[in-house]
Design a protein around this motif. Sequence first.
Motif, mmCIF file in Angstrom:
data_model
loop_
_atom_site.group_PDB
_atom_site.id
_atom_site.type_symbol
_atom_site.label_atom_id
_atom_site.label_comp_id
_atom_site.label_asym_id
_atom_site.label_seq_id
_atom_site.Cartn_x
_atom_site.Cartn_y
_atom_site.Cartn_z
ATOM 1 N N ARG A 9 71.224 16.875 42.664
ATOM 2 C CA ARG A 9 70.737 18.158 41.851
ATOM 3 C C ARG A 9 69.400 18.494 42.344
ATOM 4 O O ARG A 9 69.116 19.814 42.578
ATOM 5 C CB ARG A 9 70.618 17.754 40.316
ATOM 6 N N GLU A 10 68.382 17.512 42.657
ATOM 7 C CA GLU A 10 67.342 17.927 43.304
ATOM 8 C C GLU A 10 67.289 18.879 44.700
ATOM 9 O O GLU A 10 66.562 19.725 44.674
ATOM 10 C CB GLU A 10 66.608 16.666 43.484
ATOM 11 N N LEU A 11 68.356 18.683 45.377
ATOM 12 C CA LEU A 11 68.344 19.269 46.706
ATOM 13 C C LEU A 11 68.881 20.700 46.383
ATOM 14 O O LEU A 11 68.311 21.489 47.012
ATOM 15 C CB LEU A 11 69.296 18.524 47.694
ATOM 16 N N ILE A 12 69.712 20.805 45.422
ATOM 17 C CA ILE A 12 70.000 22.136 45.117
ATOM 18 C C ILE A 12 69.187 22.998 44.592
ATOM 19 O O ILE A 12 68.663 24.154 44.734
ATOM 20 C CB ILE A 12 71.421 22.065 44.133
ATOM 21 N N VAL A 13 68.286 22.204 43.300
ATOM 22 C CA VAL A 13 67.334 23.237 42.704
ATOM 23 C C VAL A 13 66.273 23.399 43.522
ATOM 24 O O VAL A 13 65.647 24.417 43.533
ATOM 25 C CB VAL A 13 67.123 22.153 41.387
ATOM 26 N N GLY A 14 65.959 22.502 44.414
ATOM 27 C CA GLY A 14 64.783 22.678 45.299
ATOM 28 C C GLY A 14 64.901 23.576 46.440
ATOM 29 O O GLY A 14 64.150 23.847 47.260
ATOM 30 N N GLY A 15 66.279 23.872 46.488
ATOM 31 C CA GLY A 15 66.628 25.050 47.715
ATOM 32 C C GLY A 15 66.903 24.624 49.113
ATOM 33 O O GLY A 15 67.141 25.343 49.863
ATOM 34 N N ALA A 16 67.228 23.156 49.180
ATOM 35 C CA ALA A 16 67.592 22.599 50.405
ATOM 36 C C ALA A 16 69.151 23.286 50.704
ATOM 37 O O ALA A 16 69.634 23.420 51.655
ATOM 38 C CB ALA A 16 67.862 21.129 50.442
ATOM 39 N N PHE A 17 69.850 23.605 49.615
ATOM 40 C CA PHE A 17 71.396 24.362 49.542
ATOM 41 C C PHE A 17 71.327 25.417 49.016
ATOM 42 O O PHE A 17 71.150 25.382 47.790
ATOM 43 C CB PHE A 17 72.408 23.356 49.183
ATOM 44 N N PRO A 18 71.394 26.622 49.726
ATOM 45 C CA PRO A 18 71.235 27.985 49.192
ATOM 46 C C PRO A 18 72.605 28.191 48.552
ATOM 47 O O PRO A 18 73.709 27.653 48.662
ATOM 48 C CB PRO A 18 70.808 29.096 50.382
ATOM 49 N N PRO A 19 72.536 29.422 47.394
ATOM 50 C CA PRO A 19 73.831 29.736 46.923
ATOM 51 C C PRO A 19 74.758 30.201 47.656
ATOM 52 O O PRO A 19 74.583 30.906 48.735
ATOM 53 C CB PRO A 19 73.286 31.024 46.016
#
Length: 209
Positions: A9-19
């Motif tokens: 979740r932190e990786l997604i919300v933090g921008g490591a994985f873009p939409p």
Amino acid sequence: MRTTYDRVRELIVGGAFPPGQRLTEVGLSQRLDVSRTPVREALRQLESDGLVESGQRGVTVVRLGRAALREAYLVRASLEALTADLCAQRQQAGEIAPAALTRLERHADDADRATRAGDLPAGVRHNREFHRHIAVLAGNELALGFLDRVWDRIVVSTRDSLTATGRTGQVDDEHRRLLAAIRAGDGTTAADLARAHVRHTLSTLHEGE
């Protein structure tokens, strides 16, 4: 201790994985140095949270369209009106320590300083901390949980289009008036200001579309 769910979740919300990015159990398990089982469970929970979705390409990071993003903002507006009202009521009842309100003011200061300096990611982070702290002080765990999920979806879907809105001074003014209403214990005014603040942000987001 952070769980695999927390880390993804932190990786997604933090921008490591873009939409729109595809996520695989193998790739995540290697990156996090865990087995595929907790990764699989984390992805299921994140899909329930609305942060990833399953489709023909497998599991991908969610990208909210205009209509879905508007729905998220409207839900956020209602939740933040509720938490602002509850926070002000607790202040009126003497249930909030002065230090907690001082911390809320610091969040507003940090958000304004970062945004004026052009550090938009930091501005967004501090802005979220300001609003989340109000929800924490409201003392309603259910509302806080829902609000966290809505904020996650909004942040993930709007990060790529993050630009200065020209509303910097207005946003800070709205924060200060909301803070003043909470300090005064005026729940009705705090709720109205919180709701209007989120709706103003939504209208700015769609300007020029």
